[in-house]
Enzyme design. Structure first.
Site, PDB file in Angstrom:
ATOM      1  N   GLU A 140       0.802  -1.214   0.000  1.00  0.00           N
ATOM      2  CA  GLU A 140       0.000   0.000   0.000  1.00  0.00           C
ATOM      3  C   GLU A 140       0.843   1.275   0.000  1.00  0.00           C
ATOM      4  O   GLU A 140       0.514   2.259  -0.659  1.00  0.00           O
ATOM      5  CB  GLU A 140      -0.951  -0.003   1.205  1.00  0.00           C
ATOM      6  CG  GLU A 140      -2.063  -1.024   1.124  1.00  0.00           C
ATOM      7  CD  GLU A 140      -1.610  -2.450   1.456  1.00  0.00           C
ATOM      8  OE1 GLU A 140      -2.381  -3.390   1.215  1.00  0.00           O
ATOM      9  OE2 GLU A 140      -0.468  -2.598   1.970  1.00  0.00           O
ATOM     10  N   HIS A 195      -9.822  -6.219   8.603  1.00  0.00           N
ATOM     11  CA  HIS A 195     -10.338  -5.785   7.307  1.00  0.00           C
ATOM     12  C   HIS A 195     -11.548  -4.863   7.454  1.00  0.00           C
ATOM     13  O   HIS A 195     -12.042  -4.340   6.463  1.00  0.00           O
ATOM     14  CB  HIS A 195     -10.744  -6.993   6.454  1.00  0.00           C
ATOM     15  CG  HIS A 195      -9.588  -7.799   5.958  1.00  0.00           C
ATOM     16  ND1 HIS A 195      -8.850  -8.605   6.776  1.00  0.00           N
ATOM     17  CD2 HIS A 195      -9.038  -7.920   4.725  1.00  0.00           C
ATOM     18  CE1 HIS A 195      -7.893  -9.201   6.076  1.00  0.00           C
ATOM     19  NE2 HIS A 195      -7.983  -8.792   4.830  1.00  0.00           N
TER      20      HIS A 195
END
Length: 319
Positions: free
Chosen positions: A54, A123
């Site tokens: 990321e 998540h």
């Protein structure tokens, strides 16, 4: 008008903006794998898969934006934004200011957030308030397919970095979406239902819980006004304050942690600018200060329900 899911509306917005502007490109985790139509139309130079990294994805987007491109990046789940905080907050959000306005950094970061899939705490984390608190960033979280499309098109055209949060529980719920050039301004809330007794404010999927609560309250003779913020930053303070001055009562609800959430900012805003109009204390509903459960029933129990929102409104009416 065609009927699309938010996922389809997002892809339609990206396709239209890529056709309109050759500087728009998209890359991220599984981007080319999931978006076959975009890959086929625009090719591997503009639709790219990336490693699961990321920080590198976000850093590349900041560099691309600084060089005149308009990247759209997909970091999948919102908690993974933790790995890109330096690039998004410390670079994308600040470099335009540091350059004295000489450079712009037009990039959009997509991230899924909220409950609905039972994916567990790592998540599922509604962290949108982090980025509202970060200077230089804009933050969007729509509740309807039409707004998914219209807000994303506007975000892509903006010269500042935009965090675009996609509520997981809404992604496959279809709705009407205007065809063609459909733009929704950033910083403009939508009044989903008019009423004069109590104001219900939210964003994302909780807007629909507010709408259900308003329907229930209408059967009891209470006219609730429902406001969908749509954009958390810039925040439409005028619509919020005008509504509370009219109704005198406010319930603000969101799935994110209640502690230091967007609802706290709205409550402070109303206390500062519409205190004299209040007929009852402000009610805030939010998630607990705890990681999200992977159990679907427990996950849903932590989010403000239509019943809880209606009950809060009733308490304000009695007060």
């Amino acid at each position: 008008m065609p009927t699309l899911t938010p996922i389809e509306a997002v892809d339609a917005a990206i396709a239209e903006e890529m056709r309109r502007d050759s500087t728009v490109l998209m890359f991220g985790e599984g981007t080319a794998t999931k978006r076959h139509a975009l890959l086929e139309e625009f090719g591997a130079r503009r639709i790219r898969n990336t490693p699961l990294a990321e920080g590198i994805i976000a850093g590349t987007a900041v560099g691309a934006a600084g060089c005149g491109l308009r990247p759209v990046i997909d970091l999948l789940f919102a908690p993974f934004l933790c790995y890109a905080m330096d690039e998004l907050v410390n670079s994308a959000g600040k470099l335009r200011y540091l350059s004295g306005g000489q450079f712009s950094f037009p990039l959009v970061t997509l991230a899924m957030t909220g409950g609905g899939w039972g994916v567990g705490a790592q998540h599922n984390h509604n962290n949108e308030a982090w980025f509202v608190h970060s200077p230089g960033l804009k933050v969007v979280m729509p509740s309807t397919p039409a707004d998914f499309k219209g807000l994303l098109k506007t975000a892509i055209r903006d010269d500042n970095p935009v965090l675009f949060f996609m509520d997981i529980g809404l992604l496959y719920q279809p709705g009407e979406v205007p065809d063609g050039e459909h733009l929704v301004p950033l910083g403009q809330a939508a009044v989903r239902r008019r009423g004069g007794d109590v104001t219900l404010i939210s964003y994302g999927k909780t807007v629909h819980a507010c709408a259900q609560a308003a329907e229930t309250l209408a059967g009891e003779g209470v006219a609730a006004e429902v406001i969908d913020l749509r954009t958390l930053k810039p925040l439409d303070t005028v619509t919020i304050v005008d509504s509370v001055r009219k109704t005198g009562r406010l319930v603000v609800a969101h799935e994110a942690n209640r502690l230091c959430g967007v609802g706290a900012e709205i409550a402070a805003l109303v206390a500062e600018q519409a205190f004299a109009a209040l007929r009852a204390p402000i009610a805030r509903l939010g998630g607990p200060d705890a990681p999200a459960a992977s159990s679907y029933p427990l996950e849903q129990a932590c989010a403000p329900s239509a019943e809880a929102i209606a009950a809060a409104a009733r308490r304000l009416m009695r007060a």
